[in-house]
Design a protein around this motif. Structure first.
Motif, short mmCIF file in Angstrom:
data_model
loop_
_atom_site.label_atom_id
_atom_site.label_comp_id
_atom_site.label_asym_id
_atom_site.label_seq_id
_atom_site.Cartn_x
_atom_site.Cartn_y
_atom_site.Cartn_z
N VAL A 753 -20.78 -2.61 -18.85
CA VAL A 753 -21.23 -2.63 -17.46
C VAL A 753 -20.84 -3.97 -16.85
N VAL A 754 -20.28 -3.90 -15.64
CA VAL A 754 -19.93 -5.10 -14.89
C VAL A 754 -20.71 -5.08 -13.60
N LEU A 755 -21.58 -6.06 -13.41
CA LEU A 755 -22.36 -6.17 -12.19
C LEU A 755 -21.59 -7.04 -11.20
N VAL A 756 -21.09 -6.42 -10.13
CA VAL A 756 -20.35 -7.15 -9.10
C VAL A 756 -21.32 -7.49 -7.99
N ASP A 757 -21.63 -8.79 -7.88
CA ASP A 757 -22.64 -9.26 -6.92
C ASP A 757 -21.93 -9.68 -5.62
N VAL A 758 -22.20 -8.93 -4.54
CA VAL A 758 -21.54 -9.20 -3.26
C VAL A 758 -22.45 -9.94 -2.29
N THR A 759 -23.52 -10.53 -2.81
CA THR A 759 -24.46 -11.24 -1.93
C THR A 759 -23.75 -12.34 -1.14
N GLY A 760 -22.78 -13.04 -1.77
CA GLY A 760 -22.11 -14.17 -1.11
C GLY A 760 -20.89 -13.78 -0.31
N MET A 761 -20.57 -12.50 -0.17
CA MET A 761 -19.41 -12.12 0.63
C MET A 761 -19.69 -12.32 2.11
N ALA A 762 -18.67 -12.80 2.82
CA ALA A 762 -18.83 -13.06 4.27
C ALA A 762 -19.19 -11.78 5.00
N PHE A 763 -18.49 -10.70 4.70
CA PHE A 763 -18.82 -9.39 5.25
C PHE A 763 -18.19 -8.33 4.36
N VAL A 764 -18.83 -7.16 4.37
CA VAL A 764 -18.36 -6.05 3.54
C VAL A 764 -17.92 -4.94 4.48
N ASP A 765 -16.59 -4.78 4.62
CA ASP A 765 -16.07 -3.74 5.50
C ASP A 765 -15.32 -2.72 4.68
N ALA A 766 -14.66 -1.79 5.38
CA ALA A 766 -13.95 -0.71 4.68
C ALA A 766 -12.84 -1.24 3.79
N ALA A 767 -12.11 -2.27 4.27
CA ALA A 767 -10.98 -2.80 3.47
C ALA A 767 -11.48 -3.45 2.19
N SER A 768 -12.57 -4.25 2.30
CA SER A 768 -13.07 -4.92 1.09
C SER A 768 -13.67 -3.92 0.13
N VAL A 769 -14.33 -2.89 0.65
CA VAL A 769 -14.90 -1.85 -0.22
C VAL A 769 -13.78 -1.13 -0.96
N GLU A 770 -12.66 -0.87 -0.30
CA GLU A 770 -11.53 -0.21 -0.96
C GLU A 770 -11.04 -1.04 -2.14
N HIS A 771 -11.00 -2.38 -1.99
CA HIS A 771 -10.61 -3.25 -3.09
C HIS A 771 -11.60 -3.13 -4.24
N LEU A 772 -12.89 -3.05 -3.90
CA LEU A 772 -13.92 -2.94 -4.94
C LEU A 772 -13.82 -1.60 -5.67
N LEU A 773 -13.53 -0.53 -4.91
CA LEU A 773 -13.36 0.79 -5.54
C LEU A 773 -12.16 0.79 -6.49
N ARG A 774 -11.08 0.09 -6.12
CA ARG A 774 -9.91 -0.01 -7.01
C ARG A 774 -10.30 -0.74 -8.29
N ALA A 775 -11.13 -1.76 -8.16
CA ALA A 775 -11.59 -2.49 -9.33
C ALA A 775 -12.43 -1.59 -10.24
N ALA A 776 -13.28 -0.77 -9.61
CA ALA A 776 -14.14 0.12 -10.39
C ALA A 776 -13.30 1.15 -11.15
#
Length: 841
Positions: A753-776
């Motif tokens: 299990v990898v816990l990806v903590d996005v608390t410190g991200m400036a903003f979470v938009d569709a483009a950044s979520v797509e990058h996270l989905l690729r990582a998953a």
């Protein structure tokens, strides 16, 4: 076929072939004829205008009224007599001659005439004007002992001889004008080339100093130096001229050897043409051992070929043999290698043929024969020996009885060379002199000047240095055998490149073998040729005015030539001789607004100063120049954007040395020089700025790397569980590094299990979520699950508004909840225990 000029020495019957080779001999013959045309005459001379003065061009019998035969006959007094004679030189005048008491003439126009009591009482001097294009430029003066005016027949003969002298002087002046123009163009081209070559300031000042002196012979500039205004103020406010600092660049009075600079330029030109690096190294002229050390170092680092100008060929042989054993081909330039050498080729002058040419030119200059002095750098040098031996063999078999004296050696010491030459001219009874190498010809020329034998002593020199060119134009040196040293460097690099790309034997195939080469493999020979240069055109030589553009065109053609090349990433070594920078110096000083230089910089205008009578005669730099014997001082500003950033300062020992035409020429050169210096400064500033930016970029990149490492750390918090916090933004570039790092740590820690903590991200938009989905998806391929934690209410609202679909990606609002989920997936649990010190009593 050998062509010989024949001169008979009987007064009144001088037969000569006028070829333009020797103006002094032509004018001397005219004076001899003039003396023979006047019954009982014993003395005569030809003087011509040089600025506001008259100078002696030729004389017969004047030694009888001088204090010493060695006394210099140069200055002939003021040119005011020409104004009187010019009134006689009209088409309507039946007789243009004038009679003057001999004692009065000698007193006014023969400095040092201390034995006037030897002049017959009542003797007169018959003065015949020498005209060029209707203007009287000189005087043919013949002493008439009995005081009688010459007969009509004698007067007609004197007028004809004066006309011949005028024609010879006009012809020489026309050639000199062409040579001066060609040299000015060459100087300007050299300065422009210096713009691209990033020439050092010292080299540029030396180039300009020698160039101006060779273009302008009349002023006889004894010193040329450069003053540049410093960028930094020396106290006070910026822009306050009185508080600024200047930097003064001085060049030595001696002539450095431009020969080796030309060799270097030819080699670098060839290197650029074939796409190969040429490493140029110089060894001191007195140290063959140091030269061998340079070769040894190159062999150790494995260069692909070596071209060397041997100082002492025998000393280099061990290094050349070692290079051959290491498979590194060696060629020599300028000087052949020792007999039996392992060097593969010699590229340079055919010294035997050059020695013969020098002998032929000397025979034409001395048709009556005479003793010949010779000077070289080293008698042991092969090229020197070959030239001298060929010269001796040629004169031994000639009809002209030339007697070559035992040659001397200067050992690369210019002062020693001048001392030896002066002693030989003063006491050796020589009629001619051979300068076997480079500055040897200048030593003979300086001695001839100092002893009043300039033009009379016939000098044949090698190599057209700037000072050699000057002496050739003024008639002190008569002929120069100019080697093609640029071609030597060019052909050496081209041959070594061919050896590296085609193979040694294939590259050498078809080249002639050098005569007399023995030992192992035959030594191949590329003859780069010589040009015989004189001031005027002759059947045996090129005029200087034609040679200068020819040489420039040859070099330009080489720069434009693009040669096919097959070998890349190769290095060649060129080892030449260091002529030395002794005497170069620069100094810093505060700018004195009262000085001539301060006036030039503040007004941005050129200034001519008579150091004795100018309004600036009390200026500090003018006082210093006057103390050095300067009578004329010139300051010309270097301009950029209408402002002066420096000045070129010239000194002459002559009064009123700089005419307006001279000043115009200097300004043209200085304007071009200003471009070169400004370019060099701009390149320096750009280079410094580039280095500063590169340093800043490296520092910034280091900071970014640190930020990246800190913004996406991988923290194993429990067995099979990783936490990866994200700080900042997630773009495509960072996404790649993030996924790469995550996959590497999943493998290394066997994470499930990898816990990806996005608390410190400036903003979470569709483009950044797509990058996270690729990582998953990537993690899933390795058997690990990605859980997104730390989504803030604002981020959740934004994703809903943008219609972001997280798909099967598991999310938790906090890291704690995510950790609990991870434990449930890995079979772990959280156990809460009370601390021992909190246990109830």
């Amino acid at each position: 076929m050998r062509i010989r000029a024949v001169v008979g020495v009987g007064c009144g019957d001088v037969r000569r072939m006028v070829t333009g080779l020797d103006l002094h001999a032509t004018l001397h013959g005219i004076v001899m004829d003039a003396v023979g045309a006047v019954p009982s005459a014993q003395r005569g001379s030809l003087v011509a205008r040089d600025g506001e003065q008259l100078v002696y061009k030729a004389s017969v019998g004047l030694a009888g009224v001088l204090a010493s035969p060695q006394e210099v006959v140069g200055d002939a007094g003021p040119a005011t007599v020409l104004a009187t004679l010019s009134t006689l030189s009209t088409p309507d005048s039946a007789d243009s001659t004038r009679i003057m008491a001999a004692a009065d003439w000698y007193r006014e126009h023969l400095p040092g005439a201390s034995a006037l009591h030897l002049v017959p009482a009542g003797a007169v001097v018959v003065l015949t004007p020498v005209d060029v294009q209707g203007q009287t430029i000189g005087v043919l003066a013949v002493e008439q002992p009995d005081g009688q005016a010459p007969s009509a027949e004698a007067s007609a003969r004197l007028r004809a001889l004066a006309a011949s002298a005028g024609a010879a002087l006009e012809r020489r002046e026309l050639y000199n004008d062409k040579a001066r123009s060609a040299q000015e163009v060459r100087v300007l081209e050299e300065v422009l080339n210096a713009v691209a070559a990033r020439t050092s300031t010292h080299e540029l000042v030396d180039m300009i100093s020698k160039g101006i002196k060779s273009v302008q012979l009349g002023p006889q500039w004894r010193s040329v130096h450069l003053v540049l205004l410093s960028d930094a103020p020396s106290g006070g406010a910026r822009g306050d001229a009185a508080a600024r600092e200047i930097r003064i660049y001085h060049v030595p009075h001696r002539s450095p050897l431009s020969f080796w600079n030309n060799v270097r330029d030819g080699a670098l030109t060839a290197g650029r043409s074939v796409g190969i690096h040429v490493d140029v190294r110089n060894a001191p002229a007195h140290s063959a051992v140091e030269q061998r050390g340079i070769l040894e170092d190159a062999i150790d680092r494995g260069v692909n070929g070596i071209a060397v100008a041997p100082i002492t060929p025998e000393v280099l042989e061990p290094a050349i043999r070692r290079a051959a054993e290491a498979g590194i081909p060696v060629v020599t330039i300028d000087t052949p290698p020792a007999e039996g050498s392992r060097a593969r080729a010699y590229i340079g002058t055919d010294n035997v043929a050059a020695g013969r040419l020098a002998a032929e030119m000397m025979a034409r200059l001395l048709p009556g024969g005479g003793k010949i002095g010779a000077q070289t750098f080293w008698l042991s040098a092969i090229n020197s020996r070959e030239r001298i031996e060929a010269f001796r063999a040629a004169v031994l078999g000639a009809r002209t009885p030339l007697d070559l004296q035992p040659p001397s050696e200067s050992r690369f010491d210019i002062e020693l060379g001048m001392q030896i030459a002066r002693e030989a001219v003063q006491t050796g009874g020589i009629a001619g002199a051979l300068g076997v190498c480079a500055v040897n010809g200048l030593s003979w020329g300086a001695a001839a000047r100092a002893l009043g034998r300039a033009g009379e002593l016939k000098i044949v020199a090698f190599d057209l240095l700037t000072d050699t060119l000057e002496m050739l134009r003024e008639g002190t040196i008569h002929a120069v055998l100019v080697q093609r040293e640029h071609e030597m460097g060019y052909r050496a690099v081209k041959l070594l490149h061919d050896m590296a790309s085609k193979g040694v034997e294939a590259a050498l195939a078809g080249l002639p073998t050098r005569a007399g080469s023995g030992g192992g493999a035959a030594l191949r020979f590329i003859d780069t040729g010589v040009d015989v240069v004189t001031i005027e055109r002759t059947p045996w030589s090129l005029p200087l005015s034609d040679y200068l553009p020819l040489d420039a065109n040859r070099k330009a053609a080489k720069r434009r030539e693009q040669l096919p090349y097959e070998s890349r990433d190769k290095e060649l070594l060129l080892v030449t001789v260091d002529a030395g920078n002794e005497g170069y110096r620069d100094e810093r000083a505060p700018l004195d607004a009262r000085s001539m230089v301060g006036r030039v910089l503040s007004t941005a205008r050129p200034i001519l100063v008579d150091t004795d009578s100018s309004e600036l005669h009390d200026a500090p730099d003018v006082v210093e120049a006057r103390g050095r014997g300067a009578h004329t001082l010139v300051g010309v500003p270097l301009l950029a954007g209408g402002s002066a950033f420096g000045a070129l300062v010239l000194e002459s020992g002559r009064r009123a040395a700089c005419s307006l035409d001279d000043l115009t020429t200097i300004e043209r050169v200085v304007d071009t020089m200003a471009v070169a210096i400004e370019n060099a400064r701009l390149v320096h500033r750009i280079t410094e700025r580039t280095h500063a930016l590169e340093h800043a970029n490296r520092h910034q990149e280091s900071l970014l790397d640190t930020i990246r490492e800190l913004s996406s750390p991988v923290v194993p918090i429990a067995r099979n569980i990783l936490v990866m916090p994200i700080v900042g933004t997630m773009n495509a570039q960072r996404s790649g590094r993030f996924i790469e790092s995550m996959l590497q740590d999943i493998t290394e820690h066997h994470a499930r299990v990898v816990l990806v903590d996005v608390t410190g991200m400036a903003f979470v938009d569709a483009a950044s979520v797509e990058h996270l989905l690729r990582a998953a998806r990537a993690a899933r391929l390795l058997g690990a699950e990605v859980v997104l934690v730390g989504i803030t209410p604002a981020a959740a609202r934004l994703m809903v508004e943008q219609g972001v679909d997280l798909g099967s990606l598991i999310t938790r609002s906090t890291l704690e909840l995510g950790f609990a989920y991870a434990l449930s997936k890995t079979g772990g649990q959280i156990v809460y225990r009370r601390a021992p010190h909190l246990q109830p009593v």
